[in-house]
Scaffold this motif. Structure first.
Motif, short mmCIF file in Angstrom:
data_model
loop_
_atom_site.label_atom_id
_atom_site.label_comp_id
_atom_site.label_asym_id
_atom_site.label_seq_id
_atom_site.Cartn_x
_atom_site.Cartn_y
_atom_site.Cartn_z
N TYR A 50 0.84 -1.21 0.00
CA TYR A 50 0.00 0.00 0.00
C TYR A 50 0.87 1.25 0.00
O TYR A 50 0.66 2.17 -0.80
CB TYR A 50 -0.92 -0.01 1.22
N HIS A 51 1.85 1.29 0.89
CA HIS A 51 2.69 2.48 1.00
C HIS A 51 3.68 2.59 -0.16
O HIS A 51 4.18 3.68 -0.44
CB HIS A 51 3.43 2.48 2.34
N ALA A 52 3.94 1.46 -0.84
CA ALA A 52 4.80 1.50 -2.02
C ALA A 52 4.02 1.86 -3.28
O ALA A 52 4.61 2.01 -4.36
CB ALA A 52 5.49 0.15 -2.21
N GLY A 53 2.70 1.98 -3.15
CA GLY A 53 1.87 2.34 -4.30
C GLY A 53 1.54 1.18 -5.22
O GLY A 53 1.08 1.40 -6.34
N GLY A 54 1.76 -0.05 -4.76
CA GLY A 54 1.53 -1.20 -5.63
C GLY A 54 0.35 -2.06 -5.24
O GLY A 54 0.23 -3.20 -5.71
N LEU A 55 -0.53 -1.55 -4.38
CA LEU A 55 -1.66 -2.37 -3.91
C LEU A 55 -2.83 -2.24 -4.88
O LEU A 55 -3.73 -1.42 -4.70
CB LEU A 55 -2.08 -1.95 -2.50
N SER A 56 -2.82 -3.07 -5.90
CA SER A 56 -3.94 -3.13 -6.83
C SER A 56 -5.04 -4.00 -6.23
O SER A 56 -4.85 -4.66 -5.20
CB SER A 56 -3.49 -3.72 -8.16
N GLY A 57 -6.18 -4.03 -6.90
CA GLY A 57 -7.27 -4.85 -6.41
C GLY A 57 -6.91 -6.32 -6.35
O GLY A 57 -7.22 -7.03 -5.38
N GLY A 58 -6.21 -6.82 -7.38
CA GLY A 58 -5.83 -8.22 -7.41
C GLY A 58 -4.84 -8.58 -6.32
O GLY A 58 -4.95 -9.64 -5.68
N VAL A 59 -3.86 -7.71 -6.09
CA VAL A 59 -2.88 -7.96 -5.02
C VAL A 59 -3.56 -7.96 -3.66
O VAL A 59 -3.29 -8.81 -2.81
CB VAL A 59 -1.76 -6.90 -5.07
N TYR A 60 -4.46 -7.02 -3.46
CA TYR A 60 -5.19 -6.92 -2.19
C TYR A 60 -6.00 -8.18 -1.93
O TYR A 60 -5.93 -8.78 -0.84
CB TYR A 60 -6.10 -5.70 -2.25
#
Length: 433
Positions: A115-125
């Motif tokens: 999340y803080h790296a800006g990489g939390l997409s819906g699929g990753v979440y």
């Protein structure tokens, strides 16, 4: 003396008695702080999972995304129930809880980092939520095993009531704190707190719960018991009917859970703080209800189960019909009061109906079925939110649950007509109904 004063004094006496029972079992008393902290972290996540889903959801599909993310907390556990059976066949309850806590803590940490790296997409979440929940059914069975092997049969209702009270207290504090943190910082910080809570449980279990080699069957025997969990449940008609009743209630609870964030947002113009407050007062009511669990020993079991279901249904219907946020929250609190005792009574009944050797497999089988209930409710309730208002979906949840309770009344009447003797809660003197 007023009815309220009598209820308060009865709750205090029940609390004191349950505490005395817990103190007489040092191993369980040492474990409880870790269980409470873990429950607190889980209660905080209740708010953040839905609110983070609303953040990343495409416009117009908020209800569907909330349903998917809530489902990711439960559906993977169903897969884990079967896919991991060989691994868990050689583990006792202590090891199962430790492994589950580790997996959940690691997954939540990764949510925070991405999340803080800006990489939390819906699929990753969704993927990380799924990994964190894959061992959950086995962990519930492991806790059942620890209680059953630590506490005498005559004290299990008190022990389970105390555990329910702890969970209810966590439900009061957790959502409120989670809502504050999510509003003041971001929902990912709540996951960091939940990861710390899971790690705390892991270390408490390692330090306070002794291994019980003699109580853990061999891999081959444990695998056989796992496969017989379903057969054991089917062999007890009251437990089987309880499972069906609880599944229906859980399915319809999924409607409420998926609709509530949008209900709070759209109907009352509130935010994560409002959602946290509603769940917190639900927990406050559940605390009082859990302290009154022993009163259900005066009823025959099926009567108690159906009565609590009916009262729960009425309370949820009133939540959906409430004209304002304050009244809706008050009805949520009353829902906690009327339904909380059912959980402790049902757990005690299950623990008494099966041997301590059977409980891990029965608990895992029960949990895997129940973990389907709410997600199915999410996946039905989510699409309903695309065509109906959140308020309407909440009302549907309550009215349909009342219909389930009426079905339970009919089933009880048929059992009596057929001359079947209803089973009672153990460890109490019961009067006839």
């Amino acid at each position: 003396m007023t009815t309220a004063n009598k209820s308060s004094r009865r709750a205090i006496r029940s609390l004191a008695e349950n505490y005395r029972v817990i103190r007489s079992y040092p191993g369980l008393a040492a474990l409880l702080p870790g269980v409470f902290i873990n429950s607190l972290g889980g209660a905080m996540v209740v708010v953040s999972v839905a609110w983070l889903a609303l953040e990343i959801a495409p416009s117009g599909y908020e209800g569907a995304w909330v349903a998917l993310c809530l489902g990711a907390l439960y559906v993977p556990g169903i897969v884990g129930r079967f896919a991991l059976s060989r691994l868990f066949a050689v583990l006792d309850g202590r090891a199962i809880i430790v492994l589950d806590a580790f997996v959940r803590a690691a997954s939540y940490v990764l949510i925070v980092v991405t999340y803080h790296a800006g990489g939390l997409s819906g699929g990753v979440y969704l993927g990380l939520l799924a990994v964190g929940s894959v061992t959950a059914p086995w962990a519930r069975g492991g806790l059942h095993e620890i209680v059953a092997t630590t506490v005498g049969a005559e004290d299990r209702l008190a022990a389970n009531s105390w555990l329910m009270a702890q969970g209810s207290i966590a439900t009061i504090v957790g959502p409120a704190v989670g809502g504050i943190v999510a509003a003041a910082a971001n929902p990912a910080v709540v996951f960091a707190c939940a990861a710390l809570a899971a790690a705390t449980l892991m270390f408490v279990v390692i330090l306070s719960v002794r291994r019980r080699p003699s109580s853990v069957p061999s891999s081959r025997a444990r695998g056989s018991l796992t496969s017989s969990g379903w057969a054991a449940i089917r062999s007890n008609s009251v437990v089987l009917h309880l499972l069906i009743l609880t599944f229906c209630v859980g399915f319809l609870f999924g409607f409420l859970e998926v609709a509530l964030p949008l209900y709070v947002l759209n109907s009352f113009g509130s935010n994560a703080l409002g959602l946290g407050a509603m769940w917190s007062l639900f927990g406050a009511g559940a605390v009082l209800g859990s302290f009154l669990s022993t009163l259900y020993g005066r009823l025959q079991f099926w009567t108690a189960a159906v009565l609590t279901t009916a009262l729960w249904a009425v309370a949820i219907t009133l939540v959906g019909l409430a004209p304002g946020f304050a009244l809706a929250t008050a009805f949520m609190a009353s829902a906690g009061v009327v339904y909380a005792p059912y959980q402790a009574v049902a757990s005690t009944f299950i623990q008494t109906s099966f041997s301590s050797v059977q409980l891990p497999s029965v608990g895992a089988a029960w949990s895997s079925i129940m973990m389907v209930a709410a997600p199915v409710g999410y996946f039905v309730g989510g699409p309903l939110l695309q065509v109906l208002s959140p308020r309407t979906v909440v009302v549907i949840s309550g009215v349909a649950t009342l219909a389930v309770a009426l079905g339970g009344v009919l089933l009880g009447w048929l059992r009596r007509r057929e001359g079947r003797i209803e089973q009672e809660m153990p460890g109490h003197s019961f009067g006839a109904e």
